[in-house]
Design an enzyme around this catalytic site. Structure first.
Site, PDB file in Angstrom:
ATOM      1  CG  HIS A  55      -1.758   1.215   1.385  1.00  0.00           C
ATOM      2  ND1 HIS A  55      -3.082   1.253   0.997  1.00  0.00           N
ATOM      3  CD2 HIS A  55      -1.476   2.452   1.877  1.00  0.00           C
ATOM      4  CE1 HIS A  55      -3.571   2.452   1.236  1.00  0.00           C
ATOM      5  NE2 HIS A  55      -2.615   3.198   1.781  1.00  0.00           N
ATOM      6  CD  GLU A  56       1.606   3.754   3.596  1.00  0.00           C
ATOM      7  OE1 GLU A  56       1.880   4.788   2.937  1.00  0.00           O
ATOM      8  OE2 GLU A  56       0.566   3.651   4.270  1.00  0.00           O
TER       9      GLU A  56
ATOM     10  CG  HIS B 157       0.342   6.291  -0.632  1.00  0.00           C
ATOM     11  ND1 HIS B 157      -0.668   7.016  -1.229  1.00  0.00           N
ATOM     12  CD2 HIS B 157      -0.209   5.731   0.485  1.00  0.00           C
ATOM     13  CE1 HIS B 157      -1.778   6.907  -0.503  1.00  0.00           C
ATOM     14  NE2 HIS B 157      -1.520   6.129   0.526  1.00  0.00           N
TER      15      HIS B 157
ATOM     16  CG  HIS C 290       0.329   8.978  -6.764  1.00  0.00           C
ATOM     17  ND1 HIS C 290      -0.802   9.266  -6.046  1.00  0.00           N
ATOM     18  CD2 HIS C 290       0.174   9.629  -7.948  1.00  0.00           C
ATOM     19  CE1 HIS C 290      -1.605  10.030  -6.752  1.00  0.00           C
ATOM     20  NE2 HIS C 290      -1.033  10.270  -7.914  1.00  0.00           N
TER      21      HIS C 290
END
Length: 690
Positions: free
Chosen positions: A473-474, A477, A480
């Protein structure tokens, strides 16, 4: 600090190390306040010069000039707040309390400067004649919106009050987060050999290390870090100790002493409501959501309520099953919050023939990092090369140069994976430098911060499957930020709406669950053998297990968050009483606690990031569930065409386009909400098996 010493401040001198990383080895807490003072003065001068420019407003002399203004301040602040979150100490916390209201004052002085706003307003009015690119138009509109949402154009009295509120909220938010950290640091549940029954070897090794580091060699320590407390609640056979640990975990920020956050949270809610009224909004929730994909609190509430009843019905069936296990073992007590994880693990083991002690050795931290890198390479052509020539802010932090398909550098990626007393709890992505191309390419320096338990001496660090999902998940990010490819800093990377920012991160979690990834990287810590196929299939078949519990604990927090911020004019607010009242209205199961109780709900009170917007994880989950189905429809989880659209219109695009448009360009259509219920296994509320 003398002028000579200031001139030698490493925060203000050029950074000449590899990748122009901050010179962490030379930075001391005493450097920050003078660096802030100098950088703030410089930024103020640059911004005021834009406002006073005698030339007619143009995009270059106003918007681009503002994009360039305050770069030293951005650089100092990025280092400071990253360290304040991941490697803090008493000196840094003192600076944080001092500087938070000062930065808010600087922010207000910018947004409430009428001469500056008049230039932006003139550009906005004349936008059709400016011959702007699509990205430039987006930046102009973002500036106009940011100024108006911060009080530009209001009467002087309203502006002054908004500035006061901003300063006070900044101070309160800093104190809130520090109080939670203080409560977490001060707690240690010490165990002896007789109190370890049920706990895994890896947990025991980590707990021994924790106790020794806290000055208790020969003992075993459980902390309030989620990576410590959750496995303890999941596996400890000692119900009395589970209750003791759970109550401490739930009571963070509610001690009645100097770290009590109840009054702080109440004041923040009241001030936010006043701020929204001054800006012409019905409530803070209406103000907050006007600049999101949801647009209105009603839309967010509709989404939460669409999963609440199916989730609660599923949780009721799950609770019945747990109660049956308790009864079958001769227990005569009702399942409580400190029991749920323990008996749910027993149920999972029985129904799916899964044993965490059998699973965990296959999830080595280093292998999961490599798995995340591998998926990024297959999807986007990225290569990660670890480097050891950069002095970082803690010995545990690692660094990788990220290159693209042609071998050119794309970013520097830092990984800070282990829990420690100087680090705030949770997991997050941040940057020490964002991507932009305004004056030539500036590559990003991205960091992922986790709170995993470190393995014992000479032992690998092992993750739970949920820990591995957090890592992915991180890292989503992180991608991104790393893949961002825009010109202007304001719209770079993760500078997007809160209910869109979780889409790239939650989408990336899907690759962890793919058999192709697990077969390659889920290797046993001792033998190096891949996870047996039968175990892999059982693990994947249990993905929807306990989804009633997961839905309820999350949605309860999101509903309380929205409820607190929907009151147009709260008075005499008792946040814990409100929490209890709201949970009673929702008919919250007594055996499930909110994922984040209000006194330690850092998402919404340690700053404004998720205030009235904790729902956004669920909103983004519609996008991620529907978005990954694009790869499934292509019958290739790394389909280059779909991956190319994902990169161009999501990961690389920042805030350069409307979010609905960005999603349509990636997916070819709007998202279908049914994908969310399919992902969670909540298509039908009465379903009994999780």
């Amino acid at each position: 600090m003398s002028e000579t010493e200031k001139s030698e401040n490493p925060l203000l001198k050029p950074w000449t190390g590899p990748f122009e990383t901050p010179p962490f080895e030379r930075i001391k807490p005493a450097h920050f306040r003078p660096a802030f003072d100098i950088a703030l003065k410089e930024a103020r001068g640059e911004i005021d010069a834009v406002a006073a420019n005698p030339e007619p407003p143009a995009f270059a002399n106003t918007i681009e000039a503002l994009e360039r203004a305050g770069r030293s301040l951005t650089r100092v602040a990025s280092v400071f707040f990253n360290l304040a979150g991941a490697a803090t100490n008493d000196e840094l916390e003192a600076v944080e309390r001092e500087i938070a209201p000062i930065l808010s004052r600087h922010r207000s002085a910018t947004y409430l400067n009428e001469a500056l706003f008049s230039r932006i307003d003139a550009l906005k009015t004349n936008e059709q004649n400016l011959d702007l690119t699509g990205e430039q138009s987006r930046v102009l509109n973002r500036y106009f919106l940011n100024f108006t949402r911060n009080g530009a154009g209001l009467p002087a009295e309203s502006k002054a009050r908004l500035a006061e509120i901003g300063e006070r909220l900044a101070s309160l938010g800093a104190q809130f987060g520090q109080n939670v950290l203080a409560d977490e640091k001060s707690y240690l549940l010490l165990l002896d050999e007789s109190e370890l029954e049920g706990l895994s070897k890896s947990f025991i090794a980590s707990a021994a290390r924790t106790a020794a580091e806290r000055g208790f060699p020969g003992k075993y320590g459980v902390t309030l870090s989620r990576s410590s407390i959750e496995p303890f609640l999941q596996f400890s056979k000692r119900r009395d100790l589970r209750e003791k640990a759970f109550r401490a975990w739930a009571a963070r920020g509610e001690s009645g002493g100097p770290t009590d956050n109840r009054a702080i949270a109440a004041e923040m809610v009241i001030l936010r409501a006043e701020r929204a009224r001054l800006l012409g909004y019905e409530s803070f929730a209406h103000f907050r959501l006007a600049d999101t994909m949801a647009k209105t609190p009603a839309a967010a509430l509709d989404l939460l309520q669409s999963v609440w009843e199916p989730g609660r019905a599923r949780a009721a069936k799950e609770e019945e099953a747990l109660q049956d296990i308790i009864g079958s073992e001769g227990g005569n007590f009702k399942v409580a919050p400190w029991d749920w994880r323990y008996y749910a693990e027993k149920r999972r083991g029985a129904e799916f023939d899964l044993d965490e002690n059998e699973i965990k050795p296959y999830f080595q931290l280093d292998q999961m990092i490599e798995a995340a890198f591998y998926a990024a390479n297959c999807l986007f052509g990225l290569t990660f090369t670890e480097r050891f020539d950069i002095a970082l802010y803690h010995p545990d932090v690692r660094a990788w140069t990220v290159t693209g398909r042609e071998g050119a550098p794309v970013a520097l990626f830092l990984g800070d994976y282990f829990s420690r007393a100087s680090k705030h709890s949770g997991a997050w992505m941040s940057d020490f430098r964002g991507q932009q191309k305004l004056d030539g390419p500036e590559l990003p320096i991205i960091v992922n911060v986790m709170n995993f338990s470190k393995g014992g001496d000479g032992e690998p660090s092992l993750l739970s499957f949920d820990d591995a999902r957090t890592l992915f998940h991180e890292f989503g990010h992180g991608l991104h930020g790393m893949l961002s490819d825009v010109t202007y800093p304001t719209i770079s990377g993760t500078n997007v709406a809160r209910d869109f920012v979780e889409f790239p991160s939650q989408l990336y979690e899907h690759w962890l669950e793919q058999p192709e990834i697990l077969r390659r990287f889920a290797l046993h810590a001792q033998t190096g053998e891949p996870m047996p196929e039968a175990l892999l299939q059982r693990l994947l078949s249990a993905r929807r297990f306990n989804q009633g519990f997961a839905t309820v604990e999350y949605a309860a927090s999101a509903l309380v968050d929205l409820g607190l911020h929907l009151d147009p004019a709260p008075k005499d607010l008792d946040v814990v009483a409100f929490e209890k009242q709201e949970l009673a209205r929702l008919r919250m199961p007594e055996a499930i606690a909110m994922r984040h109780r209000t006194p330690h709900f850092q998402h919404i009170f340690s700053g404004d990031s998720y205030s009235a917007a904790y729902y956004s994880y669920l909103w983004s989950e519609i996008l991620d569930a529907d978005g990954f189905e694009a790869f499934e429809e292509a019958r290739d989880i790394f389909d280059p065409t779909v991956a190319g659209r994902l990169r161009d219109f999501v990961y690389a695009a920042g805030d350069s386009r409307d979010y609905e448009t960005a999603y349509r360009e990636f997916r070819g259509r709007a998202p279908l909400p049914q994908a969310l219920l399919r992902k969670r296994g909540l298509e039908t509320a009465p379903a009994g098996d999780a």
